[in-house]
Write a protein that holds these residues in place. Structure first.
Motif, PDB file in Angstrom:
ATOM      1  N   ARG A   1      18.075  11.148 -18.799  1.00  0.00           N
ATOM      2  CA  ARG A   1      19.343  10.661 -18.474  1.00  0.00           C
ATOM      3  C   ARG A   1      19.385   9.678 -19.710  1.00  0.00           C
ATOM      4  O   ARG A   1      20.513   9.290 -20.575  1.00  0.00           O
ATOM      5  N   GLN A   2      18.139   9.113 -20.228  1.00  0.00           N
ATOM      6  CA  GLN A   2      18.119   7.980 -21.087  1.00  0.00           C
ATOM      7  C   GLN A   2      18.244   8.761 -22.498  1.00  0.00           C
ATOM      8  O   GLN A   2      18.874   8.011 -23.731  1.00  0.00           O
TER       9      GLN A   2
ATOM     10  N   ALA B   1      21.954   9.195 -23.245  1.00  0.00           N
ATOM     11  CA  ALA B   1      22.599   7.696 -23.488  1.00  0.00           C
ATOM     12  C   ALA B   1      22.327   7.454 -24.989  1.00  0.00           C
ATOM     13  O   ALA B   1      23.178   6.861 -25.540  1.00  0.00           O
TER      14      ALA B   1
ATOM     15  N   MET C   1      20.899   2.466 -23.311  1.00  0.00           N
ATOM     16  CA  MET C   1      20.808   2.520 -21.926  1.00  0.00           C
ATOM     17  C   MET C   1      21.768   1.381 -21.337  1.00  0.00           C
ATOM     18  O   MET C   1      22.891   1.391 -20.514  1.00  0.00           O
TER      19      MET C   1
ATOM     20  N   ALA D   1      25.233   2.278 -22.529  1.00  0.00           N
ATOM     21  CA  ALA D   1      26.053   3.087 -21.737  1.00  0.00           C
ATOM     22  C   ALA D   1      26.377   2.600 -20.268  1.00  0.00           C
ATOM     23  O   ALA D   1      27.342   3.000 -19.579  1.00  0.00           O
ATOM     24  N   VAL D   2      25.268   1.668 -19.699  1.00  0.00           N
ATOM     25  CA  VAL D   2      25.674   1.209 -18.483  1.00  0.00           C
ATOM     26  C   VAL D   2      26.942   0.110 -18.307  1.00  0.00           C
ATOM     27  O   VAL D   2      27.869   0.326 -17.813  1.00  0.00           O
TER      28      VAL D   2
ATOM     29  N   VAL E   1      27.068   5.619 -17.751  1.00  0.00           N
ATOM     30  CA  VAL E   1      26.050   6.055 -17.116  1.00  0.00           C
ATOM     31  C   VAL E   1      25.913   5.155 -15.837  1.00  0.00           C
ATOM     32  O   VAL E   1      25.876   3.903 -15.823  1.00  0.00           O
ATOM     33  N   GLU E   2      25.877   5.590 -14.633  1.00  0.00           N
ATOM     34  CA  GLU E   2      25.999   4.880 -13.284  1.00  0.00           C
ATOM     35  C   GLU E   2      24.700   4.995 -12.796  1.00  0.00           C
ATOM     36  O   GLU E   2      23.804   5.857 -12.931  1.00  0.00           O
TER      37      GLU E   2
ATOM     38  N   PRO F   1      16.155   6.636 -15.326  1.00  0.00           N
ATOM     39  CA  PRO F   1      16.595   7.053 -16.476  1.00  0.00           C
ATOM     40  C   PRO F   1      15.628   8.262 -17.340  1.00  0.00           C
ATOM     41  O   PRO F   1      16.212   8.805 -18.088  1.00  0.00           O
TER      42      PRO F   1
ATOM     43  N   ILE G   1      18.475  15.286 -16.599  1.00  0.00           N
ATOM     44  CA  ILE G   1      19.994  15.163 -16.138  1.00  0.00           C
ATOM     45  C   ILE G   1      20.542  16.448 -15.780  1.00  0.00           C
ATOM     46  O   ILE G   1      20.148  17.680 -16.263  1.00  0.00           O
TER      47      ILE G   1
ATOM     48  N   GLU H   1      25.938  15.704 -14.069  1.00  0.00           N
ATOM     49  CA  GLU H   1      25.981  14.125 -14.455  1.00  0.00           C
ATOM     50  C   GLU H   1      26.294  14.436 -16.090  1.00  0.00           C
ATOM     51  O   GLU H   1      27.036  13.132 -16.383  1.00  0.00           O
TER      52      GLU H   1
ATOM     53  N   ILE I   1      29.221  12.114 -17.559  1.00  0.00           N
ATOM     54  CA  ILE I   1      28.818  11.112 -18.571  1.00  0.00           C
ATOM     55  C   ILE I   1      30.094  11.526 -19.691  1.00  0.00           C
ATOM     56  O   ILE I   1      30.414  10.438 -20.413  1.00  0.00           O
TER      57      ILE I   1
END
Length: 110
Positions: free
Chosen positions: A26-27, A30, A69, A72-73, A78-79, A88, A92, A96, A100
């Motif tokens: 995920r990170q 991002a 991050m 992105a948040v 990114v949720e 993070p 992914i 997801e 994104i």
């Protein structure tokens, strides 16, 4: 990959290791979007890192990914998870990543 590397969007783990066969977390996604937005789209990618503090695992965001991050948040790309974590370093999922990327395209490229 060659284009991304040449344009500062994609970087490897080091000068000698790229990790192209590794799963994306995920990170990392991002960071890719953050770099693309800043380097290619020339968007303002500034964000207050304190936005990450709303997640119970904010300390799990790698230092090299913190700015990305936070951006992105803050941009709601990114949720967090339903349990209040950001997760993070989790691999992914396709869903997801699609969500994104859809949010990114709608917000910045529409």
């Amino acid at each position: 990959v060659a284009w991304g590397s040449a344009n500062g969007v994609i970087k490897g783990y080091s000068e000698t290791e790229f990790g192209g066969e590794d799963a994306l977390n995920r990170q990392q996604l991002a960071v890719l979007l953050y770099r693309y937005a800043g380097e290619i789209e020339k968007l303002d990618v500034s964000a207050d890192a304190s936005v990450l503090e709303e997640f119970t695992d904010c300390d799990r965001v790698s230092a090299w990914a913190e700015e990305a991050m936070a951006w992105a948040v803050a941009k709601e790309l990114v949720e967090g998870r339903t349990d209040g974590t950001l997760d993070p370093r989790a691999i992914i999922t396709r869903a997801e990543a699609a969500a994104i990327l859809d949010r990114y395209f709608k917000q910045f490229l529409a």
